[in-house]
Structures are given as structure tokens and as C-alpha cells.
Design a protein around this motif. Sequence first.
Motif, PDB file in Angstrom:
ATOM      1  N   GLY A  79      13.141   2.393 -14.996  1.00  0.00           N
ATOM      2  CA  GLY A  79      12.506   1.094 -14.849  1.00  0.00           C
ATOM      3  C   GLY A  79      11.714   0.928 -13.575  1.00  0.00           C
ATOM      4  N   TYR A  80      11.697   1.937 -12.718  1.00  0.00           N
ATOM      5  CA  TYR A  80      10.977   1.830 -11.455  1.00  0.00           C
ATOM      6  C   TYR A  80       9.472   1.851 -11.709  1.00  0.00           C
ATOM      7  CZ  TYR A  80       9.479   2.806  -6.692  1.00  0.00           C
ATOM      8  OH  TYR A  80       8.863   2.744  -5.467  1.00  0.00           O
ATOM      9  N   ILE A  81       8.763   0.897 -11.131  1.00  0.00           N
ATOM     10  CA  ILE A  81       7.308   0.804 -11.301  1.00  0.00           C
ATOM     11  C   ILE A  81       6.646   1.294 -10.014  1.00  0.00           C
ATOM     12  CG2 ILE A  81       5.358  -0.712 -11.774  1.00  0.00           C
ATOM     13  CD1 ILE A  81       7.279  -2.586 -13.182  1.00  0.00           C
ATOM     14  N   PRO A  82       6.052   2.465 -10.014  1.00  0.00           N
ATOM     15  CA  PRO A  82       5.420   2.979  -8.789  1.00  0.00           C
ATOM     16  C   PRO A  82       4.112   2.254  -8.502  1.00  0.00           C
ATOM     17  CG  PRO A  82       5.021   4.489 -10.596  1.00  0.00           C
ATOM     18  CD  PRO A  82       5.922   3.414 -11.135  1.00  0.00           C
ATOM     19  N   LEU A  83       3.745   2.201  -7.243  1.00  0.00           N
ATOM     20  CA  LEU A  83       2.494   1.576  -6.826  1.00  0.00           C
ATOM     21  C   LEU A  83       1.807   2.492  -5.821  1.00  0.00           C
ATOM     22  CD1 LEU A  83       0.798  -1.060  -7.097  1.00  0.00           C
ATOM     23  CD2 LEU A  83       1.885  -1.802  -4.963  1.00  0.00           C
ATOM     24  N   PRO A  84       0.559   2.902  -6.093  1.00  0.00           N
ATOM     25  CA  PRO A  84      -0.137   3.794  -5.164  1.00  0.00           C
ATOM     26  C   PRO A  84      -0.552   3.059  -3.897  1.00  0.00           C
ATOM     27  CG  PRO A  84      -1.600   3.122  -6.921  1.00  0.00           C
ATOM     28  CD  PRO A  84      -0.247   2.571  -7.269  1.00  0.00           C
ATOM     29  N   ASP A  85      -1.045   3.808  -2.930  1.00  0.00           N
ATOM     30  CA  ASP A  85      -1.560   3.212  -1.706  1.00  0.00           C
ATOM     31  C   ASP A  85      -2.791   2.361  -2.026  1.00  0.00           C
ATOM     32  OD1 ASP A  85       0.301   4.282   0.127  1.00  0.00           O
ATOM     33  OD2 ASP A  85      -0.674   6.230  -0.034  1.00  0.00           O
ATOM     34  N   TRP A  86      -3.130   1.472  -1.101  1.00  0.00           N
ATOM     35  CA  TRP A  86      -4.159   0.462  -1.361  1.00  0.00           C
ATOM     36  C   TRP A  86      -5.504   1.070  -1.732  1.00  0.00           C
ATOM     37  CZ3 TRP A  86      -8.569   0.453   1.574  1.00  0.00           C
ATOM     38  CH2 TRP A  86      -8.522   1.163   2.787  1.00  0.00           C
ATOM     39  N   TYR A  87      -5.835   2.238  -1.175  1.00  0.00           N
ATOM     40  CA  TYR A  87      -7.151   2.811  -1.456  1.00  0.00           C
ATOM     41  C   TYR A  87      -7.226   3.446  -2.843  1.00  0.00           C
ATOM     42  CZ  TYR A  87      -4.354   6.430   0.838  1.00  0.00           C
ATOM     43  OH  TYR A  87      -3.330   7.262   1.235  1.00  0.00           O
ATOM     44  N   PHE A  88      -6.117   3.505  -3.591  1.00  0.00           N
ATOM     45  CA  PHE A  88      -6.133   3.981  -4.970  1.00  0.00           C
ATOM     46  C   PHE A  88      -5.827   2.858  -5.961  1.00  0.00           C
ATOM     47  CE2 PHE A  88      -5.158   8.401  -3.326  1.00  0.00           C
ATOM     48  CZ  PHE A  88      -6.426   8.884  -3.634  1.00  0.00           C
ATOM     49  N   LEU A  89      -5.736   1.620  -5.483  1.00  0.00           N
ATOM     50  CA  LEU A  89      -5.388   0.523  -6.371  1.00  0.00           C
ATOM     51  C   LEU A  89      -6.451   0.280  -7.444  1.00  0.00           C
ATOM     52  CD1 LEU A  89      -3.814  -2.155  -3.985  1.00  0.00           C
ATOM     53  CD2 LEU A  89      -2.665  -0.791  -5.731  1.00  0.00           C
ATOM     54  N   PHE A  90      -7.713   0.542  -7.127  1.00  0.00           N
ATOM     55  CA  PHE A  90      -8.757   0.310  -8.136  1.00  0.00           C
ATOM     56  C   PHE A  90      -8.628   1.282  -9.304  1.00  0.00           C
ATOM     57  CE2 PHE A  90     -10.538   3.569  -5.481  1.00  0.00           C
ATOM     58  CZ  PHE A  90     -11.392   4.303  -6.293  1.00  0.00           C
ATOM     59  N   LEU A  91      -8.228   2.528  -9.037  1.00  0.00           N
ATOM     60  CA  LEU A  91      -7.985   3.472 -10.122  1.00  0.00           C
ATOM     61  C   LEU A  91      -6.709   3.115 -10.882  1.00  0.00           C
ATOM     62  CD1 LEU A  91      -8.865   6.865  -8.399  1.00  0.00           C
ATOM     63  CD2 LEU A  91     -10.202   5.639 -10.111  1.00  0.00           C
ATOM     64  N   TYR A  92      -5.713   2.617 -10.170  1.00  0.00           N
ATOM     65  CA  TYR A  92      -4.461   2.173 -10.781  1.00  0.00           C
ATOM     66  C   TYR A  92      -4.719   1.011 -11.744  1.00  0.00           C
ATOM     67  CZ  TYR A  92       0.275   0.159 -10.974  1.00  0.00           C
ATOM     68  OH  TYR A  92       1.475  -0.354 -11.389  1.00  0.00           O
ATOM     69  N   GLN A  93      -5.595   0.091 -11.345  1.00  0.00           N
ATOM     70  CA  GLN A  93      -5.932  -1.041 -12.197  1.00  0.00           C
ATOM     71  C   GLN A  93      -6.758  -0.594 -13.400  1.00  0.00           C
ATOM     72  OE1 GLN A  93      -4.884  -4.057 -12.125  1.00  0.00           O
ATOM     73  NE2 GLN A  93      -6.218  -4.926 -13.704  1.00  0.00           N
ATOM     74  N   LEU A  94      -7.616   0.379 -13.207  1.00  0.00           N
ATOM     75  CA  LEU A  94      -8.457   0.867 -14.298  1.00  0.00           C
ATOM     76  C   LEU A  94      -7.623   1.389 -15.461  1.00  0.00           C
ATOM     77  CD1 LEU A  94     -11.357   1.511 -15.278  1.00  0.00           C
ATOM     78  CD2 LEU A  94     -11.120   3.738 -14.147  1.00  0.00           C
ATOM     79  N   LEU A  95      -6.487   2.017 -15.134  1.00  0.00           N
ATOM     80  CA  LEU A  95      -5.630   2.595 -16.169  1.00  0.00           C
ATOM     81  C   LEU A  95      -4.848   1.543 -16.948  1.00  0.00           C
ATOM     82  CD1 LEU A  95      -4.243   5.687 -14.223  1.00  0.00           C
ATOM     83  CD2 LEU A  95      -6.065   5.632 -15.928  1.00  0.00           C
TER      84      LEU A  95
END
Length: 260
Positions: A80-96
Motif C-alpha cells: 500500500g505504500y505510495i512512492p513519490l519522486p523528487d520534485w524535479y520528476f513530479l511532472f513525469l509522475y503526473q503524466l503517468l
Amino acid sequence: MHRGKGMKFVGDSRVVAPEYRKKQNIPKDYSEYPGKTEAFWPNFLLKEWMVGAVFLMGYLCLTVAHPAPLERMADPTDAGYIPLPDWYFLFLYQLLKYQFAAGDYTVIGAVVMPGLAFGALMLAPWLDTGKERRPMKRPIATGIMLLAVIATIFLTWESVDQHDWEAAAQQGAIVEHEIDEDANGYAIYSTQSCIGCHGNQLEGGSAGYALVETGLTAEEIKDIIVNGRGAMPGGTFTGTEEELETLAKYIENDGFDPEE
């Protein structure tokens, strides 16, 4: 005939003239093109170094003032752990997260779209070969750069706005579990090299599961110790049967001897 009359000195091409040596490191004169160009060395390069030094000092100050946050040790069993990348990769994280960039289309969102975006930025110098430096006179390069900046800012903002930060703080919080390190079970636990995989507080680690709140009985724990399970090999316990029983009950009781 006067002495030396009619004699001329013939220069040796292998000898560098003093005048040439003095002018060798003097940058070209660009006074005919004011504000349009300048010597790369040392004028332009010195400006680049100064700007880079300012940004480096600012980055170092932010690093000292806001150190990287630490979370609990990784638990491979926590699905159930939701990983979160560093701030400079958040735009790619949101794209997915979008429909045609996730699920069956993950390759499109993770490889194709970023590849096209960064490829366009790399090809920008060849797509726009004009000599103008004003952005309005360079529509292709300016348009590509503005599109990239706007998309990055928008996707980063959406990722920050949609993320459940309170739940993320709870799932990554470091929880210290108190155990009795003076108990007989802990003495056996430490001498049998269990600490290397399961941690000195039974908290687990990348090589072993957490041994607190397992929900297992002493008999089940003994069976796992003797026969192994998953990545844990069997036959590693070298103590007596009595020590095995003490260790199993110690783990069953979440780091305390049953009689305490």
C-alpha cells in the motif's frame, strides 16, 4: 662599401615573433557589433562562471536550511505504500496518471512522450538556424521552449495539488518500536546474526521483514526459523532447542519476554 650594406635579415618560420606572442591572447575587437556578440574567452565564459557560482551558493544554502527528509526503512511487503519522486520528476509522475499514458499505455507516457519532448528541445538549434537573438524573431525555438516550460509547470502543479500529503507523511513516518534489549530473547537474537537482516530494533530492512506485530504464533515462528520462508534460508539457527523456543516467544511477544 659600407659594412653591412645590402644585407637583410631573413626570418625563421620556426621562431615566433615577439609581436605575435603579445597579440596571441588578445580577443578580437567586436566594437563594430555592439550588444550583438562578444569574445567567448574571457568575456562570455566569465559571465557564465559568475552566474553558475551564484546558483551554486543558493543551492548549497537551500540544502543546509532544508535537508532531505528521511522516511522509515523500505518494507517490500507493504503493497500500500505510495512512492513519490523528487520534485524535479513530479511532472513525469503526473503524466503517468492520465488515461493514455498509464496502464496499457505506460510505454507511451514513460518513453514516447518524454522522448518526443526532449528530442524537440535537442533539435531546436537545427530547426531554427536564424541569427536573430530576440525571442520574437525566433518563433520556432521560442515556441518549443515556452511549450516545454508551461507543460512542466502545469504538470508539476497538478501533481502537488492532487497528492495526499497527509497520508504520505503518515506512511513514511519513522516509528520507533521499543523492545527489551536486556531480555534473554534479544541476547539470542543478536548472537544468531538476526540483526543483519531484521535490524537491531526488529524493525526489518531491505534484506528482511519486520519482526514486530507479525501476528504469528511461536510455533509458526520456529518453523520459519528452522525451515526458512521466501528469501530467508532455513538451517541458519545454530542454538539449542531451548534457545529456539525463547527466541520464538520473544518475537511473538514483539520484543519482550513472555514473563515480563
